[in-house]
Design an enzyme around this catalytic site. Structure first.
Site, PDB file in Angstrom:
ATOM      1  N   ALA A 141       0.849  -1.205   0.000  1.00 45.72           N
ATOM      2  CA  ALA A 141       0.000   0.000   0.000  1.00 45.72           C
ATOM      3  C   ALA A 141       0.884   1.254   0.000  1.00 45.72           C
ATOM      4  CB  ALA A 141      -0.909  -0.001   1.221  1.00 45.72           C
ATOM      5  N   GLY A 165       1.119  -5.574   0.950  1.00 50.53           N
ATOM      6  CA  GLY A 165       0.127  -5.831  -0.105  1.00 50.53           C
ATOM      7  C   GLY A 165       0.764  -6.327  -1.387  1.00 50.53           C
ATOM      8  N   GLU A 182       0.946  -9.876  -0.850  1.00 49.74           N
ATOM      9  CA  GLU A 182      -0.444 -10.362  -0.848  1.00 49.74           C
ATOM     10  C   GLU A 182      -1.002 -10.467  -2.268  1.00 49.74           C
ATOM     11  OE1 GLU A 182      -1.514  -7.413   2.329  1.00 49.74           O
ATOM     12  OE2 GLU A 182      -2.661  -9.112   3.094  1.00 49.74           O
ATOM     13  N   GLU A 232       3.554  -6.005   7.707  1.00 47.63           N
ATOM     14  CA  GLU A 232       2.570  -5.085   8.289  1.00 47.63           C
ATOM     15  C   GLU A 232       2.675  -4.870   9.790  1.00 47.63           C
ATOM     16  OE1 GLU A 232       0.520  -6.406   4.418  1.00 47.63           O
ATOM     17  OE2 GLU A 232       1.926  -7.262   5.861  1.00 47.63           O
TER      18      GLU A 232
HETATM   19  C1  LIG Z   1      -3.129  -3.979   2.833  1.00 44.52           C
HETATM   20  C2  LIG Z   1      -1.700  -3.656   2.531  1.00 44.52           C
HETATM   21  C3  LIG Z   1      -0.883  -3.051   3.483  1.00 44.52           C
HETATM   22  C4  LIG Z   1       0.519  -2.725   3.147  1.00 44.52           C
HETATM   23  O1  LIG Z   1       1.017  -3.069   2.073  1.00 44.52           O
HETATM   24  S1  LIG Z   1       1.429  -1.884   4.355  1.00 44.52           S
HETATM   25  C5  LIG Z   1       2.935  -1.414   3.478  1.00 44.52           C
HETATM   26  C6  LIG Z   1       3.908  -2.569   3.369  1.00 44.52           C
HETATM   27  N1  LIG Z   1       5.083  -2.149   2.611  1.00 44.52           N
HETATM   28  C7  LIG Z   1       6.259  -1.804   3.226  1.00 44.52           C
HETATM   29  O2  LIG Z   1       6.386  -1.862   4.443  1.00 44.52           O
HETATM   30  C8  LIG Z   1       7.417  -1.377   2.354  1.00 44.52           C
HETATM   31  C9  LIG Z   1       7.703   0.102   2.564  1.00 44.52           C
HETATM   32  N2  LIG Z   1       8.869   0.513   1.783  1.00 44.52           N
HETATM   33  C10 LIG Z   1      10.139   0.182   2.180  1.00 44.52           C
HETATM   34  O3  LIG Z   1      10.367  -0.547   3.127  1.00 44.52           O
HETATM   35  C11 LIG Z   1      11.260   0.738   1.349  1.00 44.52           C
HETATM   36  O4  LIG Z   1      10.788   1.867   0.666  1.00 44.52           O
HETATM   37  C12 LIG Z   1      11.796  -0.263   0.316  1.00 44.52           C
HETATM   38  C13 LIG Z   1      12.479  -1.421   1.043  1.00 44.52           C
HETATM   39  C14 LIG Z   1      10.691  -0.766  -0.571  1.00 44.52           C
HETATM   40  C15 LIG Z   1      12.816   0.469  -0.566  1.00 44.52           C
HETATM   41  O5  LIG Z   1      13.802   1.043   0.304  1.00 44.52           O
HETATM   42  P1  LIG Z   1      14.966   1.940  -0.339  1.00 44.52           P
HETATM   43  O6  LIG Z   1      15.644   1.202  -1.420  1.00 44.52           O
HETATM   44  O7  LIG Z   1      15.756   2.461   0.817  1.00 44.52           O
HETATM   45  O8  LIG Z   1      14.239   3.147  -1.069  1.00 44.52           O
HETATM   46  P2  LIG Z   1      13.273   4.247  -0.354  1.00 44.52           P
HETATM   47  O9  LIG Z   1      13.988   5.547  -0.339  1.00 44.52           O
HETATM   48  O10 LIG Z   1      12.702   3.743   0.903  1.00 44.52           O
HETATM   49  O11 LIG Z   1      12.083   4.280  -1.427  1.00 44.52           O
HETATM   50  C16 LIG Z   1      12.269   4.935  -2.687  1.00 44.52           C
HETATM   51  C17 LIG Z   1      11.015   5.748  -2.888  1.00 44.52           C
HETATM   52  O12 LIG Z   1       9.889   4.867  -2.957  1.00 44.52           O
HETATM   53  C18 LIG Z   1       8.939   5.234  -1.971  1.00 44.52           C
HETATM   54  N3  LIG Z   1       8.228   4.067  -1.473  1.00 44.52           N
HETATM   55  C19 LIG Z   1       8.711   2.820  -1.312  1.00 44.52           C
HETATM   56  N4  LIG Z   1       7.744   2.012  -0.811  1.00 44.52           N
HETATM   57  C20 LIG Z   1       6.620   2.782  -0.678  1.00 44.52           C
HETATM   58  C21 LIG Z   1       5.296   2.541  -0.227  1.00 44.52           C
HETATM   59  N5  LIG Z   1       4.877   1.324   0.151  1.00 44.52           N
HETATM   60  N6  LIG Z   1       4.420   3.576  -0.194  1.00 44.52           N
HETATM   61  C22 LIG Z   1       4.790   4.810  -0.614  1.00 44.52           C
HETATM   62  N7  LIG Z   1       6.050   5.110  -1.072  1.00 44.52           N
HETATM   63  C23 LIG Z   1       6.936   4.093  -1.097  1.00 44.52           C
HETATM   64  C24 LIG Z   1       9.770   5.888  -0.857  1.00 44.52           C
HETATM   65  O13 LIG Z   1       8.944   6.727  -0.075  1.00 44.52           O
HETATM   66  C25 LIG Z   1      10.788   6.670  -1.681  1.00 44.52           C
HETATM   67  O14 LIG Z   1      10.138   7.838  -2.182  1.00 44.52           O
HETATM   68  P3  LIG Z   1      10.822   9.295  -1.913  1.00 44.52           P
HETATM   69  O15 LIG Z   1      12.187   9.225  -2.563  1.00 44.52           O
HETATM   70  O16 LIG Z   1       9.883  10.257  -2.561  1.00 44.52           O
HETATM   71  O17 LIG Z   1      10.896   9.394  -0.423  1.00 44.52           O
END
Ligand code: A1D88
Length: 259
Positions: free
Chosen positions: A65, A110, A113, A133
């Site tokens: 998400a 997600g 998922e 999550e």
């Molecule tokens: C029902 C469903 C529920 C869910 O899915 S809850 C969400 C579960 N997902 C997560 O927990 C993953 C969240 N993201 C991360 O942990 C990290 O990101 C990554 C490991 C995917 C990548 O890390 P890195 O390589 O250090 O890059 P970065 O600077 O964190 O990300 C690059 C850009 O991508 C955006 N981004 C990554 N994942 C998401 C996301 N899930 N929602 C919104 N933005 C995301 C960041 O913010 C940033 O963007 P900017 O450079 O503008 O800050």
């Protein structure tokens, strides 16, 4: 033509869907989710034989998400998102034809998922997976608690979910979550090859095999055996079944028409 979800027709009456937000690791924002739901609903009634879902770019399949969008949502909007993603992924799981997830990069929350709602999961050896999550104070809300436990068993699913573990594609393959792992450059060619191998066979038969397995899993073995027979029965009076026998007799490959 959408920019959030790209579609490409592939060999054998198939479709390649690409989640297209590489700048945010293909995170699922609500507009993308509603578009995906509408698209999958239309595909449900198509005569497609196979579908592949993958992510744009080389870093992410889908990072779950969109957490920035989520931060701006009120409680009702969060619940609306959860209801929508749950129903969308159930639509994908219930598509009458096989769906392959080509996991080309991170698949968290997600994103994993989404892959769990697919029938088959192929992954790049660089892909990292995880139902992360609880690290955000929530739980998998798009079917992850239910599908992961059914695929790898409740004990392993509990450990991965309780610890918000991020694990490799190879580790996912070892526990039966991932069917095959490839070098990044070999993932899509192998996904296309698998899609072609499935699409060449009787489309009605492949559809009946999917529904026999999916719905039989929730039945007692006795009931499921009768369910299997009822799926088989749907194929007896088909031209494809005759074509299979004729092709064998004439020592040639069958040409199935899905009739
Ligand atoms: C029902 C469903 C529920 C869910 O899915 S809850 C969400 C579960 N997902 C997560 O927990 C993953 C969240 N993201 C991360 O942990 C990290 O990101 C990554 C490991 C995917 C990548 O890390 P890195 O390589 O250090 O890059 P970065 O600077 O964190 O990300 C690059 C850009 O991508 C955006 N981004 C990554 N994942 C998401 C996301 N899930 N929602 C919104 N933005 C995301 C960041 O913010 C940033 O963007 P900017 O450079 O503008 O800050």
């Amino acid at each position: 033509m959408s920019f959030l979800i790209q579609q490409e027709i592939i060999e054998g009456n198939g479709l390649l869907l690409t989640i297209n937000r590489p700048e945010v690791y293909n995170a699922l924002c609500y507009p993308l989710l509603t578009e995906l739901k509408e698209l999958v609903f239309q595909l449900y009634h198509s005569n497609l034989r196979i579908m592949i879902i993958t992510g744009a770019g080389t870093k992410a399949f889908c990072s779950g998400a969109d957490l920035k969008e989520r931060d701006s949502m009120n409680d009702d909007q969060v619940l609306q998102f959860i209801d929508t993603i749950r129903d969308t992924f159930q639509l994908i799981a219930n598509l009458p034809f096989p769906v392959i997830a080509a996991i080309n990069g991170v698949a968290f929350g997600g994103g994993l998922e989404l892959a769990l709602a697919c029938d088959l999961r192929l992954a790049s050896e660089q892909a990292m997976l995880g139902l992360t999550e609880v690290a955000l104070g929530i739980i998998p809300g798009a079917g992850g608690t239910q599908r992961l436990a059914r695929i790898i068993g409740p004990a392993r699913a509990k450990e991965l979910i309780f610890t918000a573990a991020r694990f490799t594609a190879r580790e996912g393959e070892k526990i039966g979550l991932i069917n095959h792992v490839y070098k990044p450059e070999d993932l899509l060619p192998n996904a296309l090859g698998l899609a072609e191998r499935i699409a060449q066979h009787g489309p009605l038969a492949v559809r009946q095999a999917k529904t026999a397995i999916n719905r039989g899993l929730n039945m007692s073995l006795d009931d499921a055996l009768y369910w299997e027979t009822s799926c088989y029965r749907q194929l007896i009076n088909t031209a494809d079944r005759r074509e299979g026998l004729t092709a064998f007799k004439e020592k040639r490959l069958p040409q199935f028409q899905g009739k």
